[in-house]
Motif scaffolding. Structure first.
Motif, PDB file in Angstrom:
ATOM      1  N   MET A 208       0.838  -1.194   0.000  1.00 46.68           N
ATOM      2  CA  MET A 208       0.000   0.000   0.000  1.00 46.68           C
ATOM      3  C   MET A 208       0.871   1.241   0.000  1.00 46.68           C
ATOM      4  N   ALA A 209       0.292   2.353  -0.417  1.00 48.43           N
ATOM      5  CA  ALA A 209       1.000   3.628  -0.357  1.00 48.43           C
ATOM      6  C   ALA A 209       0.149   4.609   0.421  1.00 48.43           C
ATOM      7  N   ILE A 210       0.810   5.503   1.114  1.00 48.03           N
ATOM      8  CA  ILE A 210       0.081   6.567   1.817  1.00 48.03           C
ATOM      9  C   ILE A 210       1.057   7.733   2.039  1.00 48.03           C
ATOM     10  N   GLY A 211       0.552   8.942   2.023  1.00 47.70           N
ATOM     11  CA  GLY A 211       1.396  10.110   2.286  1.00 47.70           C
ATOM     12  C   GLY A 211       1.105  10.624   3.678  1.00 47.70           C
ATOM     13  N   GLU A 212       1.790  10.062   4.676  1.00 44.01           N
ATOM     14  CA  GLU A 212       1.390  10.308   6.058  1.00 44.01           C
ATOM     15  C   GLU A 212       2.015  11.564   6.656  1.00 44.01           C
ATOM     16  N   LYS A 213       2.845  12.276   5.904  1.00 49.01           N
ATOM     17  CA  LYS A 213       3.333  13.553   6.447  1.00 49.01           C
ATOM     18  C   LYS A 213       2.146  14.492   6.670  1.00 49.01           C
ATOM     19  N   ASP A 214       1.150  14.350   5.812  1.00 46.16           N
ATOM     20  CA  ASP A 214      -0.007  15.247   5.904  1.00 46.16           C
ATOM     21  C   ASP A 214      -1.000  14.847   6.997  1.00 46.16           C
ATOM     22  N   THR A 215      -0.720  13.809   7.725  1.00 37.38           N
ATOM     23  CA  THR A 215      -1.483  13.295   8.881  1.00 37.38           C
ATOM     24  C   THR A 215      -2.969  12.972   8.632  1.00 37.38           C
ATOM     25  N   TRP A 216      -3.704  13.797   7.887  1.00 34.12           N
ATOM     26  CA  TRP A 216      -5.129  13.479   7.700  1.00 34.12           C
ATOM     27  C   TRP A 216      -5.296  12.210   6.886  1.00 34.12           C
ATOM     28  N   THR A 217      -4.284  11.866   6.082  1.00 38.66           N
ATOM     29  CA  THR A 217      -4.382  10.694   5.224  1.00 38.66           C
ATOM     30  C   THR A 217      -4.550   9.422   6.057  1.00 38.66           C
ATOM     31  N   GLY A 218      -3.696   9.259   7.058  1.00 42.87           N
ATOM     32  CA  GLY A 218      -3.783   8.091   7.921  1.00 42.87           C
ATOM     33  C   GLY A 218      -5.070   8.105   8.713  1.00 42.87           C
ATOM     34  N   SER A 219      -5.463   9.279   9.154  1.00 39.35           N
ATOM     35  CA  SER A 219      -6.690   9.411   9.931  1.00 39.35           C
ATOM     36  C   SER A 219      -7.908   9.007   9.098  1.00 39.35           C
ATOM     37  N   PHE A 220      -7.902   9.370   7.831  1.00 40.08           N
ATOM     38  CA  PHE A 220      -9.009   9.049   6.928  1.00 40.08           C
ATOM     39  C   PHE A 220      -9.191   7.531   6.835  1.00 40.08           C
ATOM     40  N   LEU A 221      -8.066   6.819   6.708  1.00 45.36           N
ATOM     41  CA  LEU A 221      -8.104   5.358   6.668  1.00 45.36           C
ATOM     42  C   LEU A 221      -8.560   4.781   8.007  1.00 45.36           C
ATOM     43  N   PHE A 222      -7.980   5.330   9.072  1.00 45.83           N
ATOM     44  CA  PHE A 222      -8.327   4.832  10.402  1.00 45.83           C
ATOM     45  C   PHE A 222      -9.816   4.991  10.672  1.00 45.83           C
ATOM     46  N   MET A 223     -10.352   6.147  10.294  1.00 44.85           N
ATOM     47  CA  MET A 223     -11.765   6.398  10.559  1.00 44.85           C
ATOM     48  C   MET A 223     -12.658   5.419   9.801  1.00 44.85           C
ATOM     49  N   ASN A 224     -12.204   4.990   8.622  1.00 45.14           N
ATOM     50  CA  ASN A 224     -12.978   3.988   7.897  1.00 45.14           C
ATOM     51  C   ASN A 224     -12.994   2.672   8.668  1.00 45.14           C
ATOM     52  N   MET A 225     -11.881   2.365   9.317  1.00 45.05           N
ATOM     53  CA  MET A 225     -11.836   1.127  10.086  1.00 45.05           C
ATOM     54  C   MET A 225     -12.725   1.237  11.322  1.00 45.05           C
ATOM     55  N   HIS A 417      -5.602  14.049  17.757  1.00 44.10           N
ATOM     56  CA  HIS A 417      -5.900  12.774  17.111  1.00 44.10           C
ATOM     57  C   HIS A 417      -4.933  12.513  15.944  1.00 44.10           C
ATOM     58  N   LEU A 418      -4.732  13.523  15.119  1.00 42.21           N
ATOM     59  CA  LEU A 418      -3.877  13.345  13.944  1.00 42.21           C
ATOM     60  C   LEU A 418      -2.457  12.946  14.356  1.00 42.21           C
ATOM     61  N   ALA A 419      -1.922  13.615  15.389  1.00 41.01           N
ATOM     62  CA  ALA A 419      -0.569  13.290  15.844  1.00 41.01           C
ATOM     63  C   ALA A 419      -0.523  11.884  16.416  1.00 41.01           C
ATOM     64  N   SER A 420      -1.579  11.519  17.159  1.00 43.22           N
ATOM     65  CA  SER A 420      -1.616  10.211  17.796  1.00 43.22           C
ATOM     66  C   SER A 420      -1.644   9.094  16.757  1.00 43.22           C
ATOM     67  N   ILE A 421      -2.431   9.293  15.687  1.00 44.62           N
ATOM     68  CA  ILE A 421      -2.497   8.283  14.627  1.00 44.62           C
ATOM     69  C   ILE A 421      -1.178   8.230  13.856  1.00 44.62           C
ATOM     70  N   GLN A 422      -0.610   9.420  13.595  1.00 45.44           N
ATOM     71  CA  GLN A 422       0.666   9.434  12.868  1.00 45.44           C
ATOM     72  C   GLN A 422       1.724   8.646  13.633  1.00 45.44           C
ATOM     73  N   ASN A 423       1.657   8.758  14.941  1.00 43.83           N
ATOM     74  CA  ASN A 423       2.631   8.073  15.780  1.00 43.83           C
ATOM     75  C   ASN A 423       2.582   6.555  15.594  1.00 43.83           C
ATOM     76  N   LEU A 424       1.393   6.029  15.299  1.00 40.14           N
ATOM     77  CA  LEU A 424       1.266   4.583  15.134  1.00 40.14           C
ATOM     78  C   LEU A 424       2.076   4.069  13.947  1.00 40.14           C
ATOM     79  N   PHE A 425       2.364   4.963  13.004  1.00 39.32           N
ATOM     80  CA  PHE A 425       3.146   4.541  11.847  1.00 39.32           C
ATOM     81  C   PHE A 425       4.624   4.350  12.190  1.00 39.32           C
ATOM     82  N   VAL A 426       5.079   4.988  13.265  1.00 36.52           N
ATOM     83  CA  VAL A 426       6.492   4.841  13.610  1.00 36.52           C
ATOM     84  C   VAL A 426       6.714   3.996  14.853  1.00 36.52           C
TER      85      VAL A 426
END
Lengths: 447, 296, 292
Positions: A208-225, A417-426
């Motif tokens: 998969m690809a994602i541009g997580e520097k922008d933080t909302w991208t990961g959040s958008f996926l997470f919210m779908n889950m 929330h955005l920072a917290s989700i971004q953190n999960l990527f690292v």
């Protein structure tokens, strides 16, 4: 000598003041006819009907179809209404947000500006900075051109304050060629999806690809889950209404599922330094097999090198929960009119005309996938791609869903929330801890 | 010792235009900003006076603030530590190159380039090897595969990667300043020292160094300013992430004021920044006054 | 006499030194050359970048040449109002620099040479403001400019650019002016010259070096400034170069190649001027900063 120098000093100070005002004056001349917010009223009194409308927008790129579309419509309107001048202030999205907030603080909102739906525009509405547009919507049947229910996201207390240019849903794009190479099928459950990720990974294909520097991208996926694990929409609303907390099992389950995906190696290395475009580019150049994004990405994918190899699927169920026909809903950025506009009527008339013509022009420019209005026209015959048709068909299946986090919660909570989700990527974290982080941020920001 | 006695009017004419502009455009906004730090205000709607509540939260409950202060100060320390290197380069230029102007100008180039370019460039250097990152590819090629990192996304190294970019970008800047300083030391002093047997680096120790202390001060001040204002570079390269791991004071302030829409809270961070500036200014002046006294 | 003998005495020593240290010299030259490569390469990289497609740029290989040069990036950049932005940038920058130099040299002169009670106090005020980032004042400035009715004019950029450049300018200039020998002024006063004449015909000419320094510092700070520019300017015809760069960033796409082309076009005049003047600038800065 003392006397002499006294006069000289005055003269010099005067000269300085003059030189400063002179260059100010020069610049002023340029804008006297333009600055609707600043000195526009002066220009307006000369001839009553000469009007300049400042149109702040987020289509700055001259090579972008939307910019061309906007320019075309504006020019046409100006030629039909010689007394009206539309001054375009085209900014990129981040800058426009910053500028509007700064302008709002000093009550200098431009005639037309751009806001985001629901919670994001609420502070502007509450501060009475935006004009209600109900009368404008009723003119020439503009209201009826919008998709049913869409305007609700821009309405407060029965008044609509903005009209959107887009309405999208979150889908998973996938590269059929890479799926074939990896010997995998389109997953029908989240568990299968994780297996697909693992299989692709083992075959050396970036899953998969994602541009997580922008933080909302990961959040958008997470919210779908979360939309799945909660067995339906409305989790955040329940939190807001104090019926649930973030420490609810559904939230923790979503965090765990999200981490499963990350730990399976779904995303590219260095994911948090990839901005939106760099992330999307991995998919568009055929380097990644799947890409979860709003349907606005369709146009970009169509013009990339993977065009023709791409399909879409709905985000699957998680642990058997949720309904794939419920989507992440992304009502787009929307045009709003300043309540303090000096030319409220003219501005409304223009925006009314602009929005009435928007769908037709967008359709012709092949940019009608994901716009907020109904389009009459045969997409297939107009040359839209198979993938675009597939996306359009998904729209027909939509049975409700959730908005993005930052459109539902206030900005303070959203940022946490955005920072917290971004953190999960690292780093891997305990889901209870993530839930607690969210809950305390929510409480701190909703006193 | 200032000698010129002039009328009050003259003084006013010399000083006031500058001072009024400065006070109106720099000082008043800063004071307004500090006052906003006492408000609970989203920047748009109604505001509420809450005294020092923001500062209390900032100092005791904000997990991002203190680390961002630490990173900002570290940024400053690294920037200052670069100045001796710039001095060395300047000395080498002066000693070994016959017409060094072209080189000095070349070193200066990165400063002119916009941060957007610099950020993009270094991202392609720092990227993971699988994404074409040059640094990691080189490390792997020379058999140092274990040294590879996710330079911008590993929270423990990301900040250092950013420091390094700043050092690279501003090396030429400080070299230019130091170099002009060295050129200005009268050649006769070196000649005299040579006769006394002081040559090469000994001459630098006893002549170059004491003579360019004032220049050092300017460099230090500029380095400090640069690191406090390192906003653009951080935004372009990491956006403060992952999860605030590369936030500095200015990005945290931006985040709070405009993204989280807590303008009052953001202003209280601005107030801290101002205090930090003050402290730094006084400290730098104090140290250099001592140094100058010792060497003159 | 003395000097000439010193020179002859030194010659063999210098020659010997040159011979003995040739290894060291080679290393140094190598080191300095590597530095040239690392510092100049970005420019080359940028030119390559400006000729690539988005896919080539984002796939990010560092040394790769563009597959086929994308001149369309340049036409896109020119379409993006390059010349108007350039003119505006030049106008704003040059007025700012002129105002900074004039105002701060006057003030610096008063601080460093006049005998009056509050000189140090004024200096202190400037020191306080020296490190404050311009962006921290965005919102209050917006309100002030609204009330001054200068929003959406070049003045709304020039005023803050000048004001924020002044502290460091006063700091450098007054430091320099302190070191000008008093005898020069004394003789001028005896000749009956007014204070303005002294300032104009004696102080300003000898202060050219630090003024160059101030010019460069000011220029670097404002040429690429974007946040204030984007906030205070709305009219297309008043916008400056950084707008051009940022206009290729849309909500869901970025035209990297065009950004690169715009940056090349934006940096080009600066680099040309800089290299043409580089001798003057280095010369100018000599003595300029040193006495600070």
């Amino acid at each position: 000598m003392a006397k002499m120098s006294k006069w000289l000093s005055l003269a010099m100070a005067g000269a300085l003041a003059f030189s400063l005002t002179a260059c100010g004056g020069k610049a002023d001349e340029g804008s006297a006819s333009s600055g609707a917010g600043t000195g526009g009223d002066k220009a307006g009194t000369v001839k009553e009907k000469n009007v300049t409308i400042t149109f702040q927008n987020i289509y700055p790129d001259p090579t972008d179809p939307k910019n061309k579309l906007m320019n075309k419509l504006v020019k046409q309107y100006e030629s039909e209404h010689p007394n009206i001048k539309i001054e375009l202030d085209s900014l990129n999205t981040d800058q426009q947000k910053l500028k509007l907030k700064t302008q709002a603080a000093s009550k200098e909102v431009p005639d037309i500006t751009v806001v985001n739906p629901a919670a994001q525009m609420q502070p502007f509405v509450e501060a009475k900075l935006l004009a209600p547009l109900d009368d404008m919507l009723d003119q020439n049947g503009l209201r009826g051109t919008f998709q049913d229910g869409l305007l609700d996201w821009y309405s407060f207390d029965g008044h609509t304050y903005a009209v959107p240019d887009g309405n999208n849903i979150g889908v998973v794009y996938y590269n059929k060629e890479l799926f074939e190479k990896g010997g995998v099928q389109v997953p029908t459950t989240f568990e299968e999806m994780v297996d697909v990720v693992k299989t692709l990974k083992s075959k050396g294909i970036q899953p998969m690809a994602i541009g997580e520097k922008d933080t909302w991208t990961g959040s958008f996926l997470f919210m779908n889950m979360l939309l799945r694990t909660n067995n339906g929409p409305g989790f955040l609303k329940d939190v807001l209404d104090k019926k649930k907390t973030f420490e609810d099992p559904a939230f923790k389950e979503a965090v765990d599922a999200f981490q499963n995906l990350i730990q399976a190696g779904a995303f590219q290395e260095g994911v948090t330094s990839f901005d939106y475009n760099a992330g999307e580019n991995l998919f568009k150049t055929g380097k990644a097999a799947m890409y979860f994004m709003g349907t606005w990405a369709t146009g970009g994918i169509e013009t990339s090198s993977v065009n023709g190899k791409v399909g879409v699927f709905k985000f699957p169920t998680i642990n058997g929960k949720g309904n794939p026909d419920e989507f992440m809903l992304a009502p787009g950025s929307a045009f709003a009119i300043s309540a303090d506009s000096k030319h409220l009527d003219e501005t409304k008339a223009f925006l009314n005309w602009f929005m009435l013509n928007f769908p037709k022009e967008a359709f012709e420019a092949k940019g009608a996938v994901g716009i907020g209005q109904k389009v009459d026209g045969d997409f297939k015959a107009a040359g839209y791609s198979d993938m675009a048709m597939e996306v359009l068909n998904l729209f027909k299946d939509v049975k409700g869903g959730d908005l993005a986090f930052d459109n539902t919660m206030n900005p303070g909570t959203a940022q946490a929330h955005l920072a917290s989700i971004q953190n999960l990527f690292v780093q891997k974290k305990d889901s209870a801890e993530v839930a607690k982080e969210h809950q305390s941020a929510f409480e701190a920001n909703n006193k | 010792m200032n000698v010129l006695k002039v009328s009050r009017w003259t003084i006013a004419a010399f000083v006031l235009p500058c001072l009024i502009l400065y006070a109106g455009i720099v000082f008043v906004p800063i004071l307004v900003s500090m006052y906003s730090g006492l408000l609970e205000w989203n920047g748009i709607g109604e505001s509420r006076f809450i005294g020092f509540e923001n500062f209390k939260n900032l100092f005791f409950h904000d997990p991002v603030f203190w680390p961002s202060v630490r990173r900002t100060l570290l940024f400053a320390v690294f920037s200052m530590a670069e100045i001796p290197i710039a001095l060395l380069v300047a000395i080498l230029l002066k000693r070994y190159i016959r017409r060094p102007n072209f080189l000095v100008s070349s070193y200066f180039l990165p400063v002119i380039l916009s941060v957007v370019v610099v950020g993009q460039l270094w991202k392609t250097i720092y990227n993971p090897a699988s994404m074409g990152g040059m640094l990691n590819q080189v490390l792997e090629a020379v058999g140092l595969g274990s040294w590879t990192h996710e330079w911008l996304t590993d929270p423990s190294v990301a900040m250092y990667s950013l420091y390094f970019v700043a050092l690279w970008q501003y090396l030429g800047y400080h070299t230019l300043i130091q170099y002009t300083g060295i050129l200005n030391v009268p050649e006769e002093i070196y000649e005299a020292a040579r006769i006394d047997g002081a040559d090469g680096f000994a001459a630098d120790r006893y002549i170059t160094f004491p003579n360019i202390i004032p220049i050092f001060k300017i460099s230090i001040v500029l380095a400090f300013i640069g690191s406090l204002q390192a906003f653009d570079m951080v935004m372009v390269m990491t956006g403060g992430g992952p999860a605030h791991a590369t936030d500095v004071i200015s990005t945290h302030m931006y985040n709070m004021s405009f993204l989280s829409m807590k303008y009052g809270y953001g202003s209280s961070i601005a107030a801290c920044l101002v205090v930090l500036c003050l402290a730094a200014t006084f400290l730098i002046n104090l140290i250099f006054n001592k140094l100058e006294k010792r060497f003159s | 006499m003395n000097t000439s003998s010193a020179v002859t005495l030194n010659k063999p020593a210098a020659a010997a030194r040159r011979g003995r240290f040739s290894v060291a010299k080679t290393i140094v030259i190598l080191f300095l050359s590597i530095l040239v490569v690392t510092q100049v390469y970005p420019l080359l990289w940028l030119v390559l970048y400006s000729l690539k497609t988005n896919e080539e740029i984002l796939s990010g290989s560092f040394f790769a040449l563009p597959h086929a040069p994308q001149w369309s990036n340049y036409s896109a950049a020119l379409e993006g109002n390059y010349f108007r932005y350039l003119l505006n940038s030049l106008f704003v920058t040059s007025v700012t620099m002129a105002a900074v130099i004039l105002l701060s040299s006057l003030c610096a002169y008063a601080i460093s040479r006049f005998r009056w009670r509050y000189g140090q106090g004024v200096m202190l005020l400037f020191l306080i403001g020296m490190m404050i980032p311009m962006q921290a004042t965005l919102l209050p400035l917006m309100i002030i400019f609204k009330n001054m009715h200068v929003l959406n004019t070049h003045l709304s950029l020039i005023l803050p650019y000048v004001a924020f450049s002044m502290p460091i300018a006063v700091f450098i200039l007054s430091g320099f002016m302190k070191t000008i020998p008093h005898e020069i002024e004394e003789s001028a006063v005896i000749d009956g010259a007014s204070i303005w004449r002294i300032f104009r015909s004696i102080i300003l000419p000898v202060s050219v070096p630090p003024v160059m320094t101030v010019c460069i510092l000011t220029f670097i700070n404002i040429w690429n400034e974007y946040i204030l520019a984007a906030t205070f300017i709305s009219s297309e015809k008043l916008k400056t170069l950084p707008f051009g760069v940022n206009s290729f960033v849309s909500q869901y796409s970025v035209n990297y190649g065009a950004i690169g082309a715009f940056l090349v076009l934006g940096a080009l005049p600066v680099i040309l001027i800089y290299f043409l003047l580089s001798d003057k600038i280095t010369e100018g800065m000599v003595a300029g900063a040193v006495k600070g």
